[in-house]
Design an enzyme around this catalytic site. Structure first.
Site, PDB file in Angstrom:
ATOM      1  N   CYS A 328       0.837  -1.204   0.000  1.00 50.35           N
ATOM      2  CA  CYS A 328       0.000   0.000   0.000  1.00 50.35           C
ATOM      3  C   CYS A 328       0.874   1.259   0.000  1.00 50.35           C
ATOM      4  CB  CYS A 328      -0.968  -0.041   1.177  1.00 50.35           C
ATOM      5  SG  CYS A 328      -2.398   1.042   0.969  1.00 50.35           S
ATOM      6  N   HIS A 425      -3.804  -5.652   1.221  1.00 51.74           N
ATOM      7  CA  HIS A 425      -3.556  -5.944   2.627  1.00 51.74           C
ATOM      8  C   HIS A 425      -4.098  -7.334   2.976  1.00 51.74           C
ATOM      9  CE1 HIS A 425      -2.275  -1.949   3.967  1.00 51.74           C
ATOM     10  NE2 HIS A 425      -3.256  -1.428   3.243  1.00 51.74           N
TER      11      HIS A 425
END
Length: 481
Positions: A328, A425
């Site tokens: 991310c 994630h």
């Protein structure tokens, strides 16, 4: 409602364990936290984000997570400000002073969510934040007594004996509260006890007499807590290197690190030595893989990374043949530039990235919040996880995606294969993917079944609380709504 004498006394874990214990008794249980401050967020079944702790508590209760379980989530972006997430959606960024002045405007939202949660439950377990003893914050309070008063809730006070001073902290909390707030505290419990609880019998008696309330139990230290996601980054200040044989994975401890529970499955792998590299420390030269984790403020954390000299360490690491993975915000840092044309993270502008991936990122106001599955391209392993980010990343290295998520490419891999980035994630919780990924990097992966481990640990926690707490007494304190 479960309140604490301070932060990190175990409120989240106690609520999770009680949720599983009461669910095991056949009750419909729902967790709730009116206001949370955490960069460890989870994507809910209804498409928003809440604190990771409430997602774990929902799992413990065996119910789908919902944005209404944590209607106000504050995600720190700077030392003085935070992103305000309301019922799962990003609403604004405010300084602490701005939020403090306006927070009572959110009480109606908190109550709306609370009553929605209540319609699906026999029991709602409400978690406070910090301590009700912060009486300087009482006016306009959403997190503790302010919400308890608005919803007319009884409360149990949790004290942590491991940190010392538990008698003073419990007695002192009762003593300094205004009479109406003090009357809401119907009982207390002692958490994280080591040794023979009979040695605390005099302390227990003193507190029961001093406060005029019963002790619902003394909870011994639960060793399995390390197998469950930690809510606060304070847990990362501890030494996380486990003395075991295997290759080292080093994780950069960014100031605004987010969703660091991504790494929990790797920490439990027997063939991995996982280290969180703290500020002031160099990246260990023997690292096989360096992970740049998620960040709530990518540009600020990139500056902090450079200040620590980790950018130089990373270049040397790659020259030695080492591997790098950015998740991310960490993925965004690996590219050539990061642009913030609208000033979402500060002043509008752009900064140079680390240049380890041939990609560029533009931070955009539309926030991606989704649970998603797909395939890891290099190994073909199935994976699933969630996306929670601002920004779009494009460039030549995206032609070598990290994953295909429902048919669309995600992430990028350098031409050498040494540097990888992904927006996904939670992917390391997938056993097949984790094993194949580690094996492709030369690690010896174990037969760890991560999701089964979490479920088993929640059951063990529930049994632990059944043994140490008077659950019937706790239930008798609840008010029917």
């Amino acid at each position: 409602m479960f309140m604490g004498t301070g932060s990190d006394v175990g409120k989240s874990l106690i609520v999770a364990g009680l949720a599983r214990a009461l669910a095991n008794r056949g009750l419909r249980v729902q967790p709730f936290k009116p206001q949370n401050m955490s960069n460890n967020a989870a994507v809910t079944a209804d498409g928003g984000e809440i604190g990771r702790a409430q997602a774990l508590q929902a799992r413990a209760a065996r119910v789908p997570s919902s944005v209404h379980m944590n209607p106000i989530l504050l995600k720190p972006e700077t030392t003085t400000g935070a992103q305000v997430v309301v019922q799962g959606q990003r609403q604004a960024s405010m300084t602490a002073r701005e939020y403090f002045r306006s927070r009572m405007n959110y009480m109606g939202t908190c109550l709306e969510s609370f009553y929605k949660v209540l319609t699906h439950a026999d029991v709602v377990l409400v978690e406070g934040a910090g301590s009700p003893g912060e009486i300087n914050l009482r006016d306009g309070d959403l997190a503790n007594m302010g919400f308890a008063e608005a919803a007319d809730l009884p409360a149990v006070l949790i004290g942590d004996i491991h940190r010392g001073g538990v008698i003073a902290s419990i007695a002192g909390t009762f003593d300094i509260l205004p009479p109406d707030d003090r009357a809401r505290l119907k009982a207390f419990l002692i958490n994280k006890f080591h040794g023979d609880p009979d040695l605390f019998s005099e302390g227990r008696t003193f507190l029961e007499q001093r406060t005029g309330t019963p002790c619902v139990g003394i909870v011994s230290h639960f060793e399995g807590a390390r197998r469950l996601p930690a809510e606060d980054a304070v847990a990362l200040e501890e030494e996380f290197t486990i003395a075991r044989k295997g290759m080292r994975i080093s994780v950069l401890r960014l100031p605004r690190i987010a969703n660091f529970d991504d790494l929990d499955p790797l920490r439990l792998e027997a063939g991995v030595k996982l280290t969180f590299v703290q500020p002031g420390e160099p990246i260990p030269a023997e690292s096989r893989l360096v992970i740049i984790p998620g960040s709530k403020s990518t540009i600020c954390d990139l500056a902090a990374l450079r200040k620590e000299g980790w950018d130089i360490d990373l270049l040397a690491h790659v020259r030695r043949g080492g591997l790098v993975l950015g998740i991310c915000g960490g993925y965004q840092m690996l590219g050539r530039t990061i642009s913030d044309p609208l000033g979402l993270e500060g002043a509008p502008g752009h900064v140079a990235g680390l240049g380890l991936l041939d990609v560029e990122t533009a931070l955009l106001p539309e926030k991606t919040l989704t649970r998603i599955g797909g395939t890891h391209v290099p190994t073909g392993a199935a994976l699933e996880g969630y996306e929670i980010h601002l920004g779009r990343t494009e460039g030549a290295d995206c032609a070598r995606p990290f994953a295909l998520l429902e048919g669309r490419p995600d992430g990028a891999i350098s031409a050498t294969g040494q540097v990888m980035g992904s927006y996904l994630h939670g992917c390391f919780g997938n056993d097949e993917f984790r094993r194949k990924f580690l094996q492709s990097l030369g690690f010896q992966a174990s037969e760890l079944r991560f999701e089964e481990t979490v479920e088993r640990t929640l059951d063990e926690l529930a049994a632990h609380l059944e043994a140490h707490l008077d659950l019937d007494l706790i239930l008798s304190l609840a008010r029917e709504l």
